[in-house]
Design a protein around this motif. Sequence first.
Motif, PDB file in Angstrom:
ATOM      1  N   LEU A 196       0.826  -1.212   0.000  1.00 48.44           N
ATOM      2  CA  LEU A 196       0.000   0.000   0.000  1.00 48.44           C
ATOM      3  C   LEU A 196       0.859   1.261   0.000  1.00 48.44           C
ATOM      4  O   LEU A 196       0.521   2.243  -0.669  1.00 48.44           O
ATOM      5  N   GLN A 197       1.958   1.228   0.734  1.00 47.28           N
ATOM      6  CA  GLN A 197       2.853   2.385   0.770  1.00 47.28           C
ATOM      7  C   GLN A 197       3.477   2.630  -0.603  1.00 47.28           C
ATOM      8  O   GLN A 197       3.710   3.769  -0.988  1.00 47.28           O
ATOM      9  N   ILE A 198       3.744   1.557  -1.339  1.00 44.00           N
ATOM     10  CA  ILE A 198       4.333   1.687  -2.675  1.00 44.00           C
ATOM     11  C   ILE A 198       3.278   2.142  -3.688  1.00 44.00           C
ATOM     12  O   ILE A 198       3.518   3.044  -4.492  1.00 44.00           O
ATOM     13  N   TYR A 205      -3.757  -9.594  -4.294  1.00 41.82           N
ATOM     14  CA  TYR A 205      -4.398  -8.530  -5.068  1.00 41.82           C
ATOM     15  C   TYR A 205      -3.451  -7.330  -5.184  1.00 41.82           C
ATOM     16  O   TYR A 205      -3.257  -6.780  -6.271  1.00 41.82           O
ATOM     17  N   LEU A 206      -2.863  -6.948  -4.061  1.00 37.26           N
ATOM     18  CA  LEU A 206      -1.960  -5.794  -4.067  1.00 37.26           C
ATOM     19  C   LEU A 206      -0.660  -6.101  -4.825  1.00 37.26           C
ATOM     20  O   LEU A 206      -0.141  -5.241  -5.541  1.00 37.26           O
ATOM     21  N   ASP A 207      -0.153  -7.329  -4.688  1.00 39.53           N
ATOM     22  CA  ASP A 207       1.039  -7.706  -5.457  1.00 39.53           C
ATOM     23  C   ASP A 207       0.751  -7.642  -6.947  1.00 39.53           C
ATOM     24  O   ASP A 207       1.601  -7.189  -7.722  1.00 39.53           O
ATOM     25  N   ALA A 208      -0.416  -8.099  -7.353  1.00 42.97           N
ATOM     26  CA  ALA A 208      -0.793  -8.033  -8.772  1.00 42.97           C
ATOM     27  C   ALA A 208      -0.885  -6.587  -9.232  1.00 42.97           C
ATOM     28  O   ALA A 208      -0.454  -6.234 -10.339  1.00 42.97           O
ATOM     29  N   ALA A 209      -1.428  -5.727  -8.385  1.00 42.70           N
ATOM     30  CA  ALA A 209      -1.532  -4.300  -8.715  1.00 42.70           C
ATOM     31  C   ALA A 209      -0.149  -3.670  -8.852  1.00 42.70           C
ATOM     32  O   ALA A 209       0.032  -2.728  -9.625  1.00 42.70           O
ATOM     33  N   HIS A 221       6.888  -9.305  -5.551  1.00 40.85           N
ATOM     34  CA  HIS A 221       6.612  -9.739  -4.182  1.00 40.85           C
ATOM     35  C   HIS A 221       7.544  -9.034  -3.223  1.00 40.85           C
ATOM     36  O   HIS A 221       8.661  -8.681  -3.555  1.00 40.85           O
ATOM     37  N   ALA A 222       7.053  -8.867  -2.005  1.00 44.07           N
ATOM     38  CA  ALA A 222       7.843  -8.204  -0.969  1.00 44.07           C
ATOM     39  C   ALA A 222       8.983  -9.076  -0.523  1.00 44.07           C
ATOM     40  O   ALA A 222       8.968 -10.263  -0.629  1.00 44.07           O
ATOM     41  N   PRO A 276       1.591   6.371  -2.549  1.00 43.45           N
ATOM     42  CA  PRO A 276       2.657   7.037  -1.795  1.00 43.45           C
ATOM     43  C   PRO A 276       2.191   8.067  -0.760  1.00 43.45           C
ATOM     44  O   PRO A 276       2.928   8.360   0.167  1.00 43.45           O
ATOM     45  N   ARG A 277       0.983   8.598  -0.927  1.00 49.81           N
ATOM     46  CA  ARG A 277       0.467   9.496   0.119  1.00 49.81           C
ATOM     47  C   ARG A 277       0.001   8.636   1.279  1.00 49.81           C
ATOM     48  O   ARG A 277      -0.878   7.787   1.126  1.00 49.81           O
ATOM     49  N   SER A 278       0.568   8.838   2.451  1.00 54.80           N
ATOM     50  CA  SER A 278       0.275   7.954   3.573  1.00 54.80           C
ATOM     51  C   SER A 278      -1.206   7.936   3.942  1.00 54.80           C
ATOM     52  O   SER A 278      -1.744   6.891   4.301  1.00 54.80           O
ATOM     53  N   ASP A 279      -1.897   9.070   3.807  1.00 54.31           N
ATOM     54  CA  ASP A 279      -3.326   9.070   4.147  1.00 54.31           C
ATOM     55  C   ASP A 279      -4.112   8.169   3.199  1.00 54.31           C
ATOM     56  O   ASP A 279      -5.027   7.451   3.619  1.00 54.31           O
TER      57      ASP A 279
END
Length: 133
Positions: A77-79, A123-127, A132-133, A82-85
Motif C-alpha cells: 500500500l505504501q508503494i 491482489y496488491l502484489d498483482a496491482a 513480491h515483498a 505514496p500518500r500515507s493518508d
Amino acid sequence: MAITQMSRDQRQDMSAAAMRTYPNIARDWQLKEQEAALLLGVPGSTYRRWQKQPDKATLDVNQLERMSLILGIYKALQILLPRSDAADSWLRRPNRNPLFSGQAPLERLRSGLVSDLYVVRQYLDAARGGSHA
C-alpha cells in the motif's frame, strides 16, 4: 530458513520485532484493538500483553505467517499509494473489485481467516505488477 526450522530464540527475536512494528501499522490503519488482534489471530488479552511487552511475545508459525502477510500488505500500500493518508485508508474504502464485492477490504479481513490476508496481499502484489515483498 523456514519459520518452522527456527529455534525458539530466533522466533522470539522475530516476534519481538514484529510486535514493536505491528501496533504502529494498526494505528495507521485505525484498527480497533479487537480488529488488530483478529488479524493477528490472537485473543485481545494476548495482543494487549504483547503490545505492552513486545520482547516477551513469541508468535507461533500461524501468527508469524499472518504478520508477514500484514507487513506485505502495508508495504504494498505504501508503494502503490505514496500518500500515507491514501495508503492508510485503503483498507476502509469500498472496493468494486469482485474480490471485495463492493465492500471495504477490511470487511473481508474481519473474517479472521489467514486465507483472506493472502487474497488481499495477492491482489496488491498483482496491482504492483506481480512483484513480491
